[in-house]
Design an enzyme around this catalytic site. Structure first.
Site, PDB file in Angstrom:
ATOM      1  N   ASP A 216     -42.455   0.829 -30.653  1.00  0.00           N
ATOM      2  CA  ASP A 216     -40.956   0.827 -31.036  1.00  0.00           C
ATOM      3  C   ASP A 216     -40.959   1.923 -32.023  1.00  0.00           C
ATOM      4  O   ASP A 216     -41.542   1.806 -33.081  1.00  0.00           O
ATOM      5  CB  ASP A 216     -40.558  -0.621 -31.830  1.00  0.00           C
ATOM      6  CG  ASP A 216     -39.284  -0.645 -32.357  1.00  0.00           C
ATOM      7  OD1 ASP A 216     -38.459   0.324 -32.192  1.00  0.00           O
ATOM      8  OD2 ASP A 216     -38.632  -1.317 -32.986  1.00  0.00           O
TER       9      ASP A 216
ATOM     10  N   ASN B  27     -40.064  10.352 -23.481  1.00  0.00           N
ATOM     11  CA  ASN B  27     -38.903   9.897 -22.591  1.00  0.00           C
ATOM     12  C   ASN B  27     -38.056   8.949 -23.273  1.00  0.00           C
ATOM     13  O   ASN B  27     -36.837   8.853 -23.030  1.00  0.00           O
ATOM     14  CB  ASN B  27     -39.348   9.410 -21.340  1.00  0.00           C
ATOM     15  CG  ASN B  27     -38.256   8.584 -20.699  1.00  0.00           C
ATOM     16  OD1 ASN B  27     -37.345   9.054 -19.930  1.00  0.00           O
ATOM     17  ND2 ASN B  27     -38.269   7.016 -20.766  1.00  0.00           N
TER      18      ASN B  27
ATOM     19  N   TYR C  45     -26.374  11.098 -31.101  1.00  0.00           N
ATOM     20  CA  TYR C  45     -27.326  11.474 -29.848  1.00  0.00           C
ATOM     21  C   TYR C  45     -27.344  12.720 -29.441  1.00  0.00           C
ATOM     22  O   TYR C  45     -28.641  13.183 -29.075  1.00  0.00           O
ATOM     23  CB  TYR C  45     -26.731  10.364 -28.585  1.00  0.00           C
ATOM     24  CG  TYR C  45     -27.475  10.575 -27.303  1.00  0.00           C
ATOM     25  CD1 TYR C  45     -28.392   9.736 -27.203  1.00  0.00           C
ATOM     26  CD2 TYR C  45     -26.946  11.328 -26.278  1.00  0.00           C
ATOM     27  CE1 TYR C  45     -29.177   9.998 -25.879  1.00  0.00           C
ATOM     28  CE2 TYR C  45     -27.646  11.375 -25.031  1.00  0.00           C
ATOM     29  CZ  TYR C  45     -28.860  10.550 -24.813  1.00  0.00           C
ATOM     30  OH  TYR C  45     -29.402  10.584 -23.455  1.00  0.00           O
TER      31      TYR C  45
HETATM   32  P1  NAP Z   1     -33.181   2.971 -20.036  1.00  0.00           P
HETATM   33  O1  NAP Z   1     -33.107   2.773 -18.880  1.00  0.00           O
HETATM   34  O2  NAP Z   1     -32.279   2.675 -21.165  1.00  0.00           O
HETATM   35  O3  NAP Z   1     -34.591   2.996 -20.675  1.00  0.00           O
HETATM   36  C1  NAP Z   1     -35.010   3.092 -22.076  1.00  0.00           C
HETATM   37  C2  NAP Z   1     -36.429   3.312 -22.031  1.00  0.00           C
HETATM   38  O4  NAP Z   1     -36.666   3.292 -23.673  1.00  0.00           O
HETATM   39  C3  NAP Z   1     -37.081   1.673 -21.760  1.00  0.00           C
HETATM   40  O5  NAP Z   1     -38.194   1.981 -21.462  1.00  0.00           O
HETATM   41  C4  NAP Z   1     -37.035   1.119 -23.351  1.00  0.00           C
HETATM   42  O6  NAP Z   1     -38.141   0.097 -23.303  1.00  0.00           O
HETATM   43  C5  NAP Z   1     -37.361   2.487 -24.034  1.00  0.00           C
HETATM   44  N1  NAP Z   1     -36.819   2.129 -25.451  1.00  0.00           N
HETATM   45  C6  NAP Z   1     -35.582   1.540 -25.926  1.00  0.00           C
HETATM   46  N2  NAP Z   1     -35.805   1.600 -27.460  1.00  0.00           N
HETATM   47  C7  NAP Z   1     -37.130   2.071 -27.766  1.00  0.00           C
HETATM   48  C8  NAP Z   1     -37.426   2.200 -28.954  1.00  0.00           C
HETATM   49  N3  NAP Z   1     -36.877   1.608 -30.056  1.00  0.00           N
HETATM   50  N4  NAP Z   1     -38.806   2.616 -29.114  1.00  0.00           N
HETATM   51  C9  NAP Z   1     -39.458   2.943 -27.935  1.00  0.00           C
HETATM   52  N5  NAP Z   1     -39.009   2.769 -26.757  1.00  0.00           N
HETATM   53  C10 NAP Z   1     -37.703   2.308 -26.491  1.00  0.00           C
HETATM   54  O7  NAP Z   1     -32.932   4.817 -20.322  1.00  0.00           O
HETATM   55  P2  NAP Z   1     -32.955   5.905 -19.280  1.00  0.00           P
HETATM   56  O8  NAP Z   1     -31.662   6.036 -18.911  1.00  0.00           O
HETATM   57  O9  NAP Z   1     -33.896   5.780 -18.319  1.00  0.00           O
HETATM   58  O10 NAP Z   1     -33.110   6.993 -20.345  1.00  0.00           O
HETATM   59  C11 NAP Z   1     -34.639   7.683 -20.333  1.00  0.00           C
HETATM   60  C12 NAP Z   1     -34.341   8.871 -21.201  1.00  0.00           C
HETATM   61  O11 NAP Z   1     -33.512  10.148 -20.532  1.00  0.00           O
HETATM   62  C13 NAP Z   1     -33.607   8.903 -22.626  1.00  0.00           C
HETATM   63  O12 NAP Z   1     -34.158   9.725 -23.416  1.00  0.00           O
HETATM   64  C14 NAP Z   1     -32.367   9.276 -22.495  1.00  0.00           C
HETATM   65  O13 NAP Z   1     -31.891   9.802 -23.667  1.00  0.00           O
HETATM   66  C15 NAP Z   1     -32.415  10.336 -21.274  1.00  0.00           C
HETATM   67  N6  NAP Z   1     -31.281  10.535 -20.566  1.00  0.00           N
HETATM   68  C16 NAP Z   1     -30.921   9.627 -19.711  1.00  0.00           C
HETATM   69  C17 NAP Z   1     -29.529   9.804 -19.067  1.00  0.00           C
HETATM   70  C18 NAP Z   1     -29.074   9.138 -18.213  1.00  0.00           C
HETATM   71  O14 NAP Z   1     -27.982   9.252 -17.689  1.00  0.00           O
HETATM   72  N7  NAP Z   1     -29.540   7.852 -17.855  1.00  0.00           N
HETATM   73  C19 NAP Z   1     -28.738  11.139 -19.180  1.00  0.00           C
HETATM   74  C20 NAP Z   1     -29.408  12.000 -19.960  1.00  0.00           C
HETATM   75  C21 NAP Z   1     -30.700  11.788 -20.749  1.00  0.00           C
HETATM   76  P3  NAP Z   1     -37.648  -1.428 -23.447  1.00  0.00           P
HETATM   77  O15 NAP Z   1     -37.521  -1.532 -21.601  1.00  0.00           O
HETATM   78  O16 NAP Z   1     -38.687  -2.052 -23.909  1.00  0.00           O
HETATM   79  O17 NAP Z   1     -36.471  -1.856 -23.964  1.00  0.00           O
END
Ligand code: NAP
Length: 236
Positions: free
Chosen positions: A52, A79, A144
């Site tokens: 975390d 990530n 963010y």
């Molecule tokens: P996601 O589906 O919400 O998954 C988030 C991941 O981060 C999960 O594995 C979660 O673990 C973990 N996490 C959440 N809170 C945390 C904490 N306090 N400490 C450590 N790990 C934590 O997100 P995603 O869309 O795949 O995004 C991945 C990355 O891409 C992020 O950095 C996000 O900002 C970036 N991003 C995403 C998008 C998009 O459109 N999806 C666009 C631009 C950038 P749990 O499963 O245990 O909760």
């Protein structure tokens, strides 16, 4: 065999990256915030660890575990990321700090730790997952966007510090990718968003994973300090 550490590997983009690297023959360590989710990663052939990034103790515990197992990490993918959206006038200190802890401070903490290993190995790759919002901003996402822009500046500075050591540092800035994070966008009309994207769709986690694995490869050895956008043309 190279060892990769992927934060936030339990879902979405992080899970796609972890699976990709595993299929390419890496030993992959993936983190999740709970033991239950970390254990599920084992079913995918990924070594699950609890992390975390909002807790200093949790970061320290993860690192103690890595060191006690004498694991040498040569690829780090920062990530894990969260959103806590609000307009500035209503944003609480907690909403600001949680975002900084997870999205920015976590990247500093882990990068510093793995660098010591990479310096010994004389080889390393750090990939930071940022966001289009670092470049163009987003209403309701000042925390963010600021954190992700901070990671991009960190990427460039660190790339200058360690380039001579055969270690490359890059950021990947995704636009809208189809994951739980984009499903959470309350009150946002998805059709309106898609109209803004020249390729007319959200991206897939796998598409980000392909780019990540390229940046990890030998073929990408002359790329460092870059912010690589993957957004279907949303920002160019
Ligand atoms: P996601 O589906 O919400 O998954 C988030 C991941 O981060 C999960 O594995 C979660 O673990 C973990 N996490 C959440 N809170 C945390 C904490 N306090 N400490 C450590 N790990 C934590 O997100 P995603 O869309 O795949 O995004 C991945 C990355 O891409 C992020 O950095 C996000 O900002 C970036 N991003 C995403 C998008 C998009 O459109 N999806 C666009 C631009 C950038 P749990 O499963 O245990 O909760």
């Amino acid at each position: 065999m190279k060892t990769a550490l992927i934060t936030g590997a339990s879902r979405g983009i992080g899970n796609a990256i972890a699976l990709h690297l595993k299929n390419e023959g890496y030993r992959v360590l993936g983190t999740a915030t709970t033991q239950a989710s970390a254990s599920k990663l084992e079913d995918q052939g990924i070594e699950g660890l609890v992390l975390d990034l909002n807790s200093f103790n949790s970061k320290e515990q993860l690192w103690e575990e890595v060191e006690s197992k004498k694991i040498q990490i040569s690829v780090l993918v920062n990530n894990a990321g969260i959103t806590r959206d609000n307009i500035v006038l209503r944003m609480s200190e907690k909403e600001w700090q949680d975002i900084m802890n997870v999205n920015l401070n976590g990247t500093f903490y882990l990068s510093k730790k793995v660098l010591k290993m990479m310096l010994k190995l004389k080889w390393g790759r750090i990939i930071n997952i940022t966001s289009t919002s670092a470049s163009i901003g987003n209403k309701g996402q000042s925390n963010y966007s600021a954190a992700k822009a901070g990671v991009e500046a960190f990427t460039k500075s660190l790339a200058r510090e360690v380039g001579s050591r055969n270690i490359t540092i890059n950021s990947i800035a995704p636009g809208f990718i189809d994951t739980d994070m984009t499903q959470q966008s309350d009150g946002v009309n998805m059709d309106d968003l898609i109209k803004e994207i020249p390729l007319g769709r959200f991206g897939k986690p796998d598409e980000v994973a392909h780019l990540t694995s390229f940046l990890c490869s030998e073929e990408a050895s002359y790329i460092t300090g870059q912010i690589i956008h993957i957004n279907g043309g949303l920002y160019m």
